[in-house]
Scaffold this motif. Structure first.
Motif, PDB file in Angstrom:
ATOM      1  N   HIS A   9      15.490  -4.098  48.022  1.00  0.00           N
ATOM      2  CA  HIS A   9      16.930  -3.511  48.003  1.00  0.00           C
ATOM      3  C   HIS A   9      17.706  -3.875  47.214  1.00  0.00           C
ATOM      4  O   HIS A   9      19.371  -3.694  47.165  1.00  0.00           O
ATOM      5  N   SER A  10      17.342  -4.598  45.876  1.00  0.00           N
ATOM      6  CA  SER A  10      17.848  -4.884  44.687  1.00  0.00           C
ATOM      7  C   SER A  10      18.767  -4.392  44.073  1.00  0.00           C
ATOM      8  O   SER A  10      20.095  -4.948  43.623  1.00  0.00           O
ATOM      9  N   LEU A  11      18.508  -2.865  44.454  1.00  0.00           N
ATOM     10  CA  LEU A  11      19.755  -2.116  43.641  1.00  0.00           C
ATOM     11  C   LEU A  11      20.890  -1.740  43.600  1.00  0.00           C
ATOM     12  O   LEU A  11      21.961  -1.681  43.752  1.00  0.00           O
ATOM     13  N   ARG A  12      20.348  -2.336  45.262  1.00  0.00           N
ATOM     14  CA  ARG A  12      21.318  -1.978  46.950  1.00  0.00           C
ATOM     15  C   ARG A  12      21.958  -3.100  47.213  1.00  0.00           C
ATOM     16  O   ARG A  12      21.192  -2.740  48.274  1.00  0.00           O
ATOM     17  N   PRO A  13      22.686  -3.991  46.548  1.00  0.00           N
ATOM     18  CA  PRO A  13      21.970  -5.722  47.697  1.00  0.00           C
ATOM     19  C   PRO A  13      22.501  -5.560  49.478  1.00  0.00           C
ATOM     20  O   PRO A  13      21.781  -5.910  49.906  1.00  0.00           O
ATOM     21  N   LEU A  32      23.469 -10.759  43.881  1.00  0.00           N
ATOM     22  CA  LEU A  32      22.394 -11.432  44.237  1.00  0.00           C
ATOM     23  C   LEU A  32      22.107 -12.267  44.341  1.00  0.00           C
ATOM     24  O   LEU A  32      20.539 -12.579  45.986  1.00  0.00           O
ATOM     25  N   LYS A  33      21.556 -13.592  43.983  1.00  0.00           N
ATOM     26  CA  LYS A  33      21.198 -14.651  44.301  1.00  0.00           C
ATOM     27  C   LYS A  33      21.343 -15.257  44.957  1.00  0.00           C
ATOM     28  O   LYS A  33      20.865 -15.874  45.591  1.00  0.00           O
ATOM     29  N   ARG A  34      22.988 -15.063  45.310  1.00  0.00           N
ATOM     30  CA  ARG A  34      23.312 -15.873  47.002  1.00  0.00           C
ATOM     31  C   ARG A  34      22.452 -15.042  47.931  1.00  0.00           C
ATOM     32  O   ARG A  34      22.095 -16.033  48.845  1.00  0.00           O
ATOM     33  N   ILE A  90      14.769  -6.208  41.032  1.00  0.00           N
ATOM     34  CA  ILE A  90      15.153  -7.563  40.210  1.00  0.00           C
ATOM     35  C   ILE A  90      14.199  -8.462  41.397  1.00  0.00           C
ATOM     36  O   ILE A  90      14.750  -8.893  42.371  1.00  0.00           O
ATOM     37  N   GLY A  91      13.229  -9.544  40.275  1.00  0.00           N
ATOM     38  CA  GLY A  91      13.027 -10.390  40.830  1.00  0.00           C
ATOM     39  C   GLY A  91      14.548 -11.282  40.993  1.00  0.00           C
ATOM     40  O   GLY A  91      15.857 -11.539  40.733  1.00  0.00           O
ATOM     41  N   TYR A  92      13.904 -12.922  41.626  1.00  0.00           N
ATOM     42  CA  TYR A  92      14.969 -14.010  41.872  1.00  0.00           C
ATOM     43  C   TYR A  92      15.457 -14.352  40.147  1.00  0.00           C
ATOM     44  O   TYR A  92      16.671 -14.599  40.115  1.00  0.00           O
TER      45      TYR A  92
END
Length: 201
Positions: free
Chosen positions: A37-41, A16-18, A7-9
């Motif tokens: 790591h985006s799927l598991r922040p 996630l953006k935080r 997942i991009g910015y």
């Protein structure tokens, strides 16, 4: 940039953006090694806490360029091109001598590190190689050898932690097919006095 979805910015949710805001570089760039790591922040948070404290903490006493050199070397041993190229650029920036940095790169690729490092630092690289490629052969004598060439107990721990971290991240990157597409090579958290500052610059 990897074999799993990321997942991009711009697509990230608020949580996630935080996290991305803490690690991003110029133009909201987030390194691919962190995007995976985006799927598991929560694993991104764990990764960054380990990375920052192992490699970029002012309580370390070994030169930061040397810790980056060990990371570059371990990445080469693990055939992790992503980390090799990223951390060589970081090493070169920290060393502040492009010609000497290129000599180091040639020494890594040509297996001639004794020609580059001092006796003490070469011993650290030997330990790094053994821990990476033959970890079950490590004995107390390997640690005693590091003491004999001048490493303090704390410095031995620093070397061990950097080598162990890079073995972790190399396997994360290689195991998920991460490449450098879109990355800005060599960025790192530069504020070593603040363990909570993860910003890449």
């Amino acid at each position: 940039m990897s074999w799993i979805k990321v997942i991009g910015y711009e697509e990230a949710n608020k949580e996630l953006k935080r996290i991305y805001d803490r690690v991003k570089g110029p133009n909201n760039n987030v390194d691919n090694v962190l995007l995976i790591h985006s799927l598991r922040p929560h694993t991104l948070v764990g990764h960054m806490a380990l990375y920052k404290n192992v490699l970029h903490n002012s309580n370390n006493t070994l030169p930061k360029w040397y810790l980056e050199a060990l990371g570059t070397y371990v990445s080469h041993l693990n055939q992790c091109d992503y980390c090799f190229h990223h951390h060589f650029e970081g090493f070169k920036r920290l060393l502040g001598d492009d010609s000497r940095a290129d000599t180091f790169k040639e020494s890594v690729l040509g297996n001639t590190l004794p020609d580059f490092f001092s006796t003490k630092f070469y011993a650290g690289s030997r330990y790094a190689k053994k821990l990476t490629l033959n970890h079950t052969d490590i004995t107390e004598q390997d640690i005693e050898g590091l003491r004999e060439v001048g490493f303090t107990e704390g410095e031995i721990l620093e070397v061990n932690q950097v080598v162990s971290y890079f073995n972790y991240v190399n396997r994360s990157v290689v195991g998920l097919g991460v490449d450098t597409q879109g990355d800005i090579l060599g960025l790192s958290p530069n504020d070593s006095d603040d363990p909570n500052n993860w910003s890449h610059a």
